[in-house]
Scaffold this active site. Sequence first.
Site, PDB file in Angstrom:
ATOM      1  N   ARG A 121     -37.645  14.638 -41.766  1.00  0.00           N
ATOM      2  CA  ARG A 121     -36.226  14.872 -42.055  1.00  0.00           C
ATOM      3  C   ARG A 121     -36.024  15.155 -43.540  1.00  0.00           C
ATOM      4  O   ARG A 121     -35.227  16.005 -43.939  1.00  0.00           O
ATOM      5  CB  ARG A 121     -35.381  13.651 -41.649  1.00  0.00           C
ATOM      6  N   ASN A 133     -13.246  -0.167 -10.739  1.00  0.00           N
ATOM      7  CA  ASN A 133     -14.327   0.108 -11.693  1.00  0.00           C
ATOM      8  C   ASN A 133     -13.831   1.069 -12.773  1.00  0.00           C
ATOM      9  O   ASN A 133     -14.291   2.198 -12.875  1.00  0.00           O
ATOM     10  CB  ASN A 133     -15.513   0.748 -10.967  1.00  0.00           C
ATOM     11  N   SER A 141     -17.619  -7.585  -8.720  1.00  0.00           N
ATOM     12  CA  SER A 141     -18.855  -7.105  -8.100  1.00  0.00           C
ATOM     13  C   SER A 141     -19.156  -7.871  -6.832  1.00  0.00           C
ATOM     14  O   SER A 141     -18.857  -9.055  -6.723  1.00  0.00           O
ATOM     15  CB  SER A 141     -20.040  -7.235  -9.056  1.00  0.00           C
ATOM     16  N   ASN A 174       0.859  -1.180   0.000  1.00  0.00           N
ATOM     17  CA  ASN A 174       0.000   0.000   0.000  1.00  0.00           C
ATOM     18  C   ASN A 174       0.897   1.232   0.000  1.00  0.00           C
ATOM     19  O   ASN A 174       2.033   1.173   0.442  1.00  0.00           O
ATOM     20  CB  ASN A 174      -0.883  -0.019   1.255  1.00  0.00           C
ATOM     21  N   VAL A 219      -7.095   0.331  -6.686  1.00  0.00           N
ATOM     22  CA  VAL A 219      -7.107   1.752  -6.297  1.00  0.00           C
ATOM     23  C   VAL A 219      -8.229   2.452  -7.067  1.00  0.00           C
ATOM     24  O   VAL A 219      -8.885   1.845  -7.910  1.00  0.00           O
ATOM     25  CB  VAL A 219      -5.741   2.445  -6.574  1.00  0.00           C
ATOM     26  N   ALA A 279     -10.415   4.441  -9.695  1.00  0.00           N
ATOM     27  CA  ALA A 279     -10.337   4.507 -11.157  1.00  0.00           C
ATOM     28  C   ALA A 279      -9.806   5.878 -11.565  1.00  0.00           C
ATOM     29  O   ALA A 279      -9.908   6.848 -10.811  1.00  0.00           O
ATOM     30  CB  ALA A 279     -11.717   4.273 -11.747  1.00  0.00           C
ATOM     31  N   HIS A 337     -23.253  -4.358 -16.016  1.00  0.00           N
ATOM     32  CA  HIS A 337     -23.781  -4.913 -14.758  1.00  0.00           C
ATOM     33  C   HIS A 337     -24.264  -3.769 -13.855  1.00  0.00           C
ATOM     34  O   HIS A 337     -25.362  -3.799 -13.310  1.00  0.00           O
ATOM     35  CB  HIS A 337     -22.703  -5.735 -14.045  1.00  0.00           C
ATOM     36  N   ASN A 338     -23.438  -2.753 -13.729  1.00  0.00           N
ATOM     37  CA  ASN A 338     -23.818  -1.637 -12.862  1.00  0.00           C
ATOM     38  C   ASN A 338     -25.002  -0.861 -13.437  1.00  0.00           C
ATOM     39  O   ASN A 338     -25.864  -0.412 -12.690  1.00  0.00           O
ATOM     40  CB  ASN A 338     -22.627  -0.695 -12.655  1.00  0.00           C
ATOM     41  N   SER A 389       0.826   3.886   1.790  1.00  0.00           N
ATOM     42  CA  SER A 389       1.352   4.108   3.146  1.00  0.00           C
ATOM     43  C   SER A 389       1.463   2.738   3.828  1.00  0.00           C
ATOM     44  O   SER A 389       0.497   1.960   3.842  1.00  0.00           O
ATOM     45  CB  SER A 389       0.434   5.033   3.933  1.00  0.00           C
ATOM     46  N   GLY A 414     -19.344  -5.825  -3.688  1.00  0.00           N
ATOM     47  CA  GLY A 414     -19.038  -4.950  -2.555  1.00  0.00           C
ATOM     48  C   GLY A 414     -17.994  -5.573  -1.649  1.00  0.00           C
ATOM     49  O   GLY A 414     -17.293  -6.508  -2.026  1.00  0.00           O
ATOM     50  N   HIS A 421     -32.971  14.692 -46.356  1.00  0.00           N
ATOM     51  CA  HIS A 421     -32.134  13.625 -45.789  1.00  0.00           C
ATOM     52  C   HIS A 421     -32.427  12.250 -46.396  1.00  0.00           C
ATOM     53  O   HIS A 421     -31.775  11.287 -46.049  1.00  0.00           O
ATOM     54  CB  HIS A 421     -32.310  13.587 -44.268  1.00  0.00           C
ATOM     55  N   LYS A 462     -18.733  -5.360 -16.679  1.00  0.00           N
ATOM     56  CA  LYS A 462     -18.979  -4.870 -15.309  1.00  0.00           C
ATOM     57  C   LYS A 462     -19.742  -3.551 -15.337  1.00  0.00           C
ATOM     58  O   LYS A 462     -20.639  -3.304 -14.525  1.00  0.00           O
ATOM     59  CB  LYS A 462     -17.654  -4.681 -14.547  1.00  0.00           C
ATOM     60  N   GLU A 497     -27.881  -2.766 -12.603  1.00  0.00           N
ATOM     61  CA  GLU A 497     -28.080  -2.561 -11.150  1.00  0.00           C
ATOM     62  C   GLU A 497     -28.882  -1.271 -10.907  1.00  0.00           C
ATOM     63  O   GLU A 497     -29.838  -1.262 -10.129  1.00  0.00           O
ATOM     64  CB  GLU A 497     -26.692  -2.493 -10.501  1.00  0.00           C
TER      65      GLU A 497
HETATM   66  C1  6PG Z   1     -20.801  -3.839  -7.316  1.00  0.00           C
HETATM   67  C2  6PG Z   1     -21.313  -2.429  -7.208  1.00  0.00           C
HETATM   68  C3  6PG Z   1     -20.172  -1.490  -6.909  1.00  0.00           C
HETATM   69  C4  6PG Z   1     -20.626  -0.159  -6.353  1.00  0.00           C
HETATM   70  C5  6PG Z   1     -21.242   0.751  -7.365  1.00  0.00           C
HETATM   71  C6  6PG Z   1     -22.201   1.761  -6.778  1.00  0.00           C
HETATM   72  O1  6PG Z   1     -21.028  -4.417  -8.367  1.00  0.00           O
HETATM   73  O2  6PG Z   1     -20.225  -4.326  -6.354  1.00  0.00           O
HETATM   74  O3  6PG Z   1     -21.907  -2.063  -8.404  1.00  0.00           O
HETATM   75  O4  6PG Z   1     -19.401  -1.399  -8.057  1.00  0.00           O
HETATM   76  O5  6PG Z   1     -21.430  -0.356  -5.256  1.00  0.00           O
HETATM   77  O6  6PG Z   1     -20.163   1.444  -7.933  1.00  0.00           O
HETATM   78  O7  6PG Z   1     -22.446   2.663  -7.771  1.00  0.00           O
HETATM   79  P1  6PG Z   1     -23.020   4.107  -7.595  1.00  0.00           P
HETATM   80  O8  6PG Z   1     -22.246   4.773  -6.492  1.00  0.00           O
HETATM   81  O9  6PG Z   1     -22.752   4.711  -8.909  1.00  0.00           O
HETATM   82  O10 6PG Z   1     -24.460   3.930  -7.245  1.00  0.00           O
END
Ligand code: 6PG
Length: 475
Positions: free
Chosen positions: A444, A102, A128, A32, A74, A76, A185-186, A34, A130, A450, A182, A189
């Site tokens: 158009r 991310n 993904s 790390n 770290v 993005a 995926h978000n 630090s 958390g 067009h 990913k 989400e």
């Molecule tokens: C995951 C989550 C993770 C994060 C998001 C939250 O897959 O573990 O998606 O990546 O919790 O970045 O995103 P927002 O802050 O944009 O809601």
Amino acid sequence: QKAQIGVTGLAVMGRNLARNFARHGHTVAVHNRSYSRTKELVEEFGHEGTFLPAESAEDFVASLERPRRVVIMVKAGAPTDAVIDEFAPLLEEGDMLIDAGNAHYADTRRREAALRERGLHFVGTGVSGGEEGALHGPSIMPGGSKESYEALGPLLEDISAKVDGVPCCVHVGPDGAGHFVKMVHNGIEYADMQLIAEAYDLLRRAGGHEPAEIAEIFRGWNEGRLGSYLIEITAEVLSHVDAATGKPFVDVVVDAAEQKGTGRWTVQSALDLGVPVSGIAEAVFARALSGGTDVRKAAVEAGLPGPSPTGGEADLKDAVEQALFASKIVAYAQGFQQIQAASAEYGWDIDPGATARIWRAGCIIRAKFLNHITEAYQRNPQLPTLLVDDYFLAAVSGAQDAWRRVVALAATQGIPAPGFSSALAYYDGLRAERLPAALVQGQRDFFGAHTYERVDRDGKFHTLWAAEGRAEVAS
Ligand code: 6PG
């Protein structure tokens, strides 16, 4: 003794990934910026496995077996570039830098190309789940070269979530494919969370249910086809009572949703690819609307009028469940279409069924539902949209009457349901034999020459709108 893998960046995600590797019997080099964090990790969790703490980047690199596998965890953006610049010169041909943050997939493509020139593998990896997922088994979406996956995949599969012993980790595709998947995926989400929030709002405002009752309704749904992590945690959040005020927690939280930006990236990419991900876009915009507090305040103060109350819905709970399920299908169908479009655009050869498979556990959108997506792509790998798969077609056709009533009810009662209603509009748009896009083409052609195509003849045409007789010419 050398380490099989190293992790640099020991904030909570990096620390938990390092612990996960160690708990699976791998010797893990840890580093790390630090050193205090590195020391803390070893002091607190050293008993969980074998950690090789390193104070300098040089010592860290020297403690790794070859080919070296360096996981970067770290922030993005610039911090990632800084770490790459620090480590790349210390590495040798065939070594791997694994970016588990991310990152934007375009950054990953750029970094991968630059490091490939230097004989290094750069593996942009979506992770993904958390903090808990990182420790106990995340869903892992690695990109990068096939060759790097051979050396890295087994370790990642080892620490990933499992469904019946099947790891939630697959080589998604080259360069930025892992981070792209990913990102989507978000985006999904965001859409899922927005739809669930709309269901809650309707049950509360149109159904008159209290948060604790809605939590119970969600617990019931979680036992059925909507069973998923997000439904489960929503029930937890809704049943939580604020200790300071004794009010439902959801009533003391400021109603302005934030975002770190991955949902926005998904929509930006979809705009470039020309893929309509309206469900994700509505979710991003709904967060933006909620955060636009000045505009909202002005609208409330001006007293923008709402509708006069009209009739309700006989079984609102069931109807909302149907609307939620159908809208969720649309959001996922759109997300998968985006993945397929990007895969074609960038030559990634992504297997959509495998993508659904690795999302079944570990990640935030984990759900029973994803099995059906895997099965749909097994039945037909060329599926143009999930909506035409037998399972989803039957599910939506069973749900659609209630879905329509819920959208109508939301509109007549003045309850915003952008996710439900835009999903329905998308569905009806896909279904339509003729769309008014023909009229847009006419407009158009009228103002910009067009041109348009005809239903009955090949070629491009223009109508001489200003000329008498409005003759049509081929162009
Ligand atoms: C995951 C989550 C993770 C994060 C998001 C939250 O897959 O573990 O998606 O990546 O919790 O970045 O995103 P927002 O802050 O944009 O809601």
